[in-house]
Write a protein that holds these residues in place. Structure first.
Motif, PDB file in Angstrom:
ATOM      1  N   ARG A   5       0.844  -1.190   0.000  1.00 22.24           N
ATOM      2  CA  ARG A   5       0.000   0.000   0.000  1.00 22.24           C
ATOM      3  C   ARG A   5       0.877   1.237   0.000  1.00 22.24           C
ATOM      4  O   ARG A   5       1.765   1.386   0.856  1.00 22.24           O
ATOM      5  CB  ARG A   5      -0.903  -0.009   1.228  1.00 22.24           C
ATOM      6  CG  ARG A   5      -1.858   1.195   1.287  1.00 22.24           C
ATOM      7  CD  ARG A   5      -2.663   1.165   2.572  1.00 22.24           C
ATOM      8  NE  ARG A   5      -3.494   2.352   2.691  1.00 22.24           N
ATOM      9  CZ  ARG A   5      -4.773   2.435   2.336  1.00 22.24           C
ATOM     10  NH1 ARG A   5      -5.360   1.372   1.829  1.00 22.24           N
ATOM     11  NH2 ARG A   5      -5.458   3.543   2.489  1.00 22.24           N
ATOM     12  N   GLU A   7       1.990   4.853   0.803  1.00 17.58           N
ATOM     13  CA  GLU A   7       1.738   5.650   2.000  1.00 17.58           C
ATOM     14  C   GLU A   7       1.464   7.118   1.691  1.00 17.58           C
ATOM     15  O   GLU A   7       0.667   7.762   2.376  1.00 17.58           O
ATOM     16  CB  GLU A   7       2.927   5.538   2.969  1.00 17.58           C
ATOM     17  CG  GLU A   7       3.081   4.151   3.565  1.00 17.58           C
ATOM     18  CD  GLU A   7       4.147   4.103   4.643  1.00 17.58           C
ATOM     19  OE1 GLU A   7       5.051   4.970   4.628  1.00 17.58           O
ATOM     20  OE2 GLU A   7       4.081   3.205   5.503  1.00 17.58           O
ATOM     21  N   ASP A  10      -2.164   8.399   1.484  1.00 15.56           N
ATOM     22  CA  ASP A  10      -2.824   8.576   2.778  1.00 15.56           C
ATOM     23  C   ASP A  10      -2.304   9.815   3.494  1.00 15.56           C
ATOM     24  O   ASP A  10      -3.060  10.503   4.190  1.00 15.56           O
ATOM     25  CB  ASP A  10      -2.604   7.335   3.655  1.00 15.56           C
ATOM     26  CG  ASP A  10      -3.459   6.154   3.229  1.00 15.56           C
ATOM     27  OD1 ASP A  10      -4.587   6.390   2.758  1.00 15.56           O
ATOM     28  OD2 ASP A  10      -3.001   5.010   3.362  1.00 15.56           O
ATOM     29  N   LYS A  13      -4.134  12.647   1.885  1.00 15.15           N
ATOM     30  CA  LYS A  13      -5.525  12.730   2.351  1.00 15.15           C
ATOM     31  C   LYS A  13      -5.594  13.248   3.780  1.00 15.15           C
ATOM     32  O   LYS A  13      -6.506  14.009   4.126  1.00 15.15           O
ATOM     33  CB  LYS A  13      -6.194  11.362   2.233  1.00 15.15           C
ATOM     34  CG  LYS A  13      -6.434  10.921   0.798  1.00 15.15           C
ATOM     35  CD  LYS A  13      -7.321   9.706   0.704  1.00 15.15           C
ATOM     36  CE  LYS A  13      -6.649   8.468   1.265  1.00 15.15           C
ATOM     37  NZ  LYS A  13      -7.508   7.264   1.103  1.00 15.15           N
ATOM     38  N   ILE A 281      -0.898   9.538   8.061  1.00 16.50           N
ATOM     39  CA  ILE A 281      -1.443   8.318   7.463  1.00 16.50           C
ATOM     40  C   ILE A 281      -2.677   7.858   8.231  1.00 16.50           C
ATOM     41  O   ILE A 281      -3.696   7.485   7.637  1.00 16.50           O
ATOM     42  CB  ILE A 281      -0.380   7.202   7.432  1.00 16.50           C
ATOM     43  CG1 ILE A 281       0.715   7.550   6.423  1.00 16.50           C
ATOM     44  CG2 ILE A 281      -1.012   5.854   7.074  1.00 16.50           C
ATOM     45  CD1 ILE A 281       1.914   6.626   6.473  1.00 16.50           C
ATOM     46  N   LYS A 285      -6.685   7.803   6.732  1.00 16.40           N
ATOM     47  CA  LYS A 285      -7.551   6.618   6.625  1.00 16.40           C
ATOM     48  C   LYS A 285      -8.943   6.867   7.197  1.00 16.40           C
ATOM     49  O   LYS A 285      -9.794   5.984   7.126  1.00 16.40           O
ATOM     50  CB  LYS A 285      -6.888   5.434   7.323  1.00 16.40           C
ATOM     51  CG  LYS A 285      -5.618   4.947   6.618  1.00 16.40           C
ATOM     52  CD  LYS A 285      -4.973   3.794   7.357  1.00 16.40           C
ATOM     53  CE  LYS A 285      -3.715   3.321   6.629  1.00 16.40           C
ATOM     54  NZ  LYS A 285      -3.030   2.209   7.341  1.00 16.40           N
ATOM     55  N   HIS A 286      -9.150   8.044   7.765  1.00 16.67           N
ATOM     56  CA  HIS A 286     -10.454   8.357   8.373  1.00 16.67           C
ATOM     57  C   HIS A 286     -11.053   9.646   7.804  1.00 16.67           C
ATOM     58  O   HIS A 286     -11.908  10.265   8.441  1.00 16.67           O
ATOM     59  CB  HIS A 286     -10.294   8.477   9.891  1.00 16.67           C
ATOM     60  CG  HIS A 286      -9.823   7.224  10.555  1.00 16.67           C
ATOM     61  ND1 HIS A 286     -10.672   6.209  10.943  1.00 16.67           N
ATOM     62  CD2 HIS A 286      -8.567   6.791  10.867  1.00 16.67           C
ATOM     63  CE1 HIS A 286      -9.989   5.224  11.479  1.00 16.67           C
ATOM     64  NE2 HIS A 286      -8.707   5.546  11.442  1.00 16.67           N
TER      65      HIS A 286
END
Length: 348
Positions: A5, A7, A10, A13, A281, A285-286
């Motif tokens: 994945r 990084e 993330d 984001k 990160i 993810k949220h």
């Protein structure tokens, strides 16, 4: 890229949702225009960048709509329930208070008209303003999945699609109303996704920490980009406000946002080398939950602010300390919310 994945998406984001929090609460102390020009388009770009071929168009669309629209309905009902309770307590539970928020959620746009004219119709009335992003992503994803393979595989198709989508975006600037589900900006959003997929297929940003960071390029590009953005009016993708009027405004927005995204993602690749990147990160993810719940949380935290008698000016250090604390509370609460929901799902 296989089996690992990435990084930095993330990280991007995570930083992006922090920008959203500042934008919707206290604003930015510096470079506000330059930041808002790219941080929402960046989410579409990153979604395209991590795209992996393999599934059919139908399966991709079905999976994406399920990922987006089920939470959209869930968060809408949650905010609607809060609205009903508060309206009942205030003795303001009218027929309009019951149906208008649901109609607004169906239209999924902040306003009817593309400017702040007198008599404009407001659709998002239950602290769900940022949720336009979800339906915009849904529409853009349909366009994206239909064209992704051809766009990635053929330079001619990529050029023609870019020209056509830019033209469509420009034409829509003359539409007097904001279209439901961001149809009028969906082609611009899909173009960001397609550009991300094109660069992702060529591993443009690399997949490790050994790539040489283009420091000089990023600094010079950021300087030019910042100057250009400061010359424009504030940009708001949700309201189809591109900083300049007319066709050239749409073209400028697409070009500037793309440049800002590339600069920003290179910076995220650089941040990836440091331990603090792990925090971004986690936040990244949220972002979905933070995007949907932060407005209602800001509303209640502001009530605490006034109850405590705070009155910080924007020039005060305490003003910025206060808002940083508020943002930390919101992020922490949303992460906990996601963990509780995950635990409940696992028990089924």
């Amino acid at each position: 890229m296989e089996g690992k994945r990435l990084e930095f998406p993330d990280i991007a984001k995570g930083l992006g949702i922090i920008f959203v929090l500042f934008s919707h609460s206290c604003g930015f102390p510096v470079f506000g225009n330059a930041i808002v020009a790219f941080y929402m388009p960046m989410y579409f770009f990153v979604s395209g960048y991590v795209y992996k071929p393999g599934r059919s168009v139908t399966e991709n669309i079905r999976r994406r709509l399920k990922q987006l629209l089920i939470p959209y309905v869930g968060f809408t009902l949650l905010l609607y329930a809060e609205h009903i309770v508060v309206s009942a307590v205030k003795h303001e539970l009218t027929a309009e208070a019951l149906w208008k928020p649901l109609a607004g959620a169906l239209y999924s746009r902040a306003l009817l008209y593309a400017d702040f004219r007198s008599g404009n119709i407001e659709f998002f009335t239950i602290s769900n303003n940022p949720m336009w992003f979800i339906t915009a992503m849904a529409v853009a994803s349909i366009i994206f999945y239909v064209l992704a393979e051809q766009f990635i595989g053929s330079r001619k198709t990529a050029l023609v699609t870019t020209a056509v989508f830019t033209a469509i975006t420009a034409v829509f600037t003359y539409c007097p109303v904001l279209m439901p589900w961001s149809i009028d900006t969906a082609f611009a959003c899909a173009l960001f996704m397609l550009a991300g997929a094109w660069l992702g297929s060529r591993n443009y940003f690399g997949d490790g920490n050994k790539e040489r960071f283009p420091f000089l390029f990023v600094c010079l590009a950021a300087l030019v980009y910042g100057v250009i953005c400061e010359a424009a009016e504030p940009i708001n993708l949700s309201l189809r406000d591109y900083g300049y009027d007319g066709i050239l405004g749409a073209v400028w927005f697409l070009a500037a946002a793309f440049a800002g995204i590339v600069i920003f993602l290179w910076l995220c690749r650089y941040i990836e080398r440091f331990r603090m990147s792990k925090l971004f990160i986690i936040v990244g993810k949220h972002t979905f939950t933070i995007m949907c719940l932060h407005i209602v949380m800001i509303k209640y935290l502001n009530k605490v602010y006034f109850c405590l008698g705070f009155d910080f000016t924007r020039q005060s250090v305490l003003y910025w300390v206060y808002w940083i604390v508020v943002h930390i509370i919101i992020i922490t609460a949303c992460i906990c919310f996601d963990k509780v929901v995950a635990c409940l799902k696992n028990r089924r």
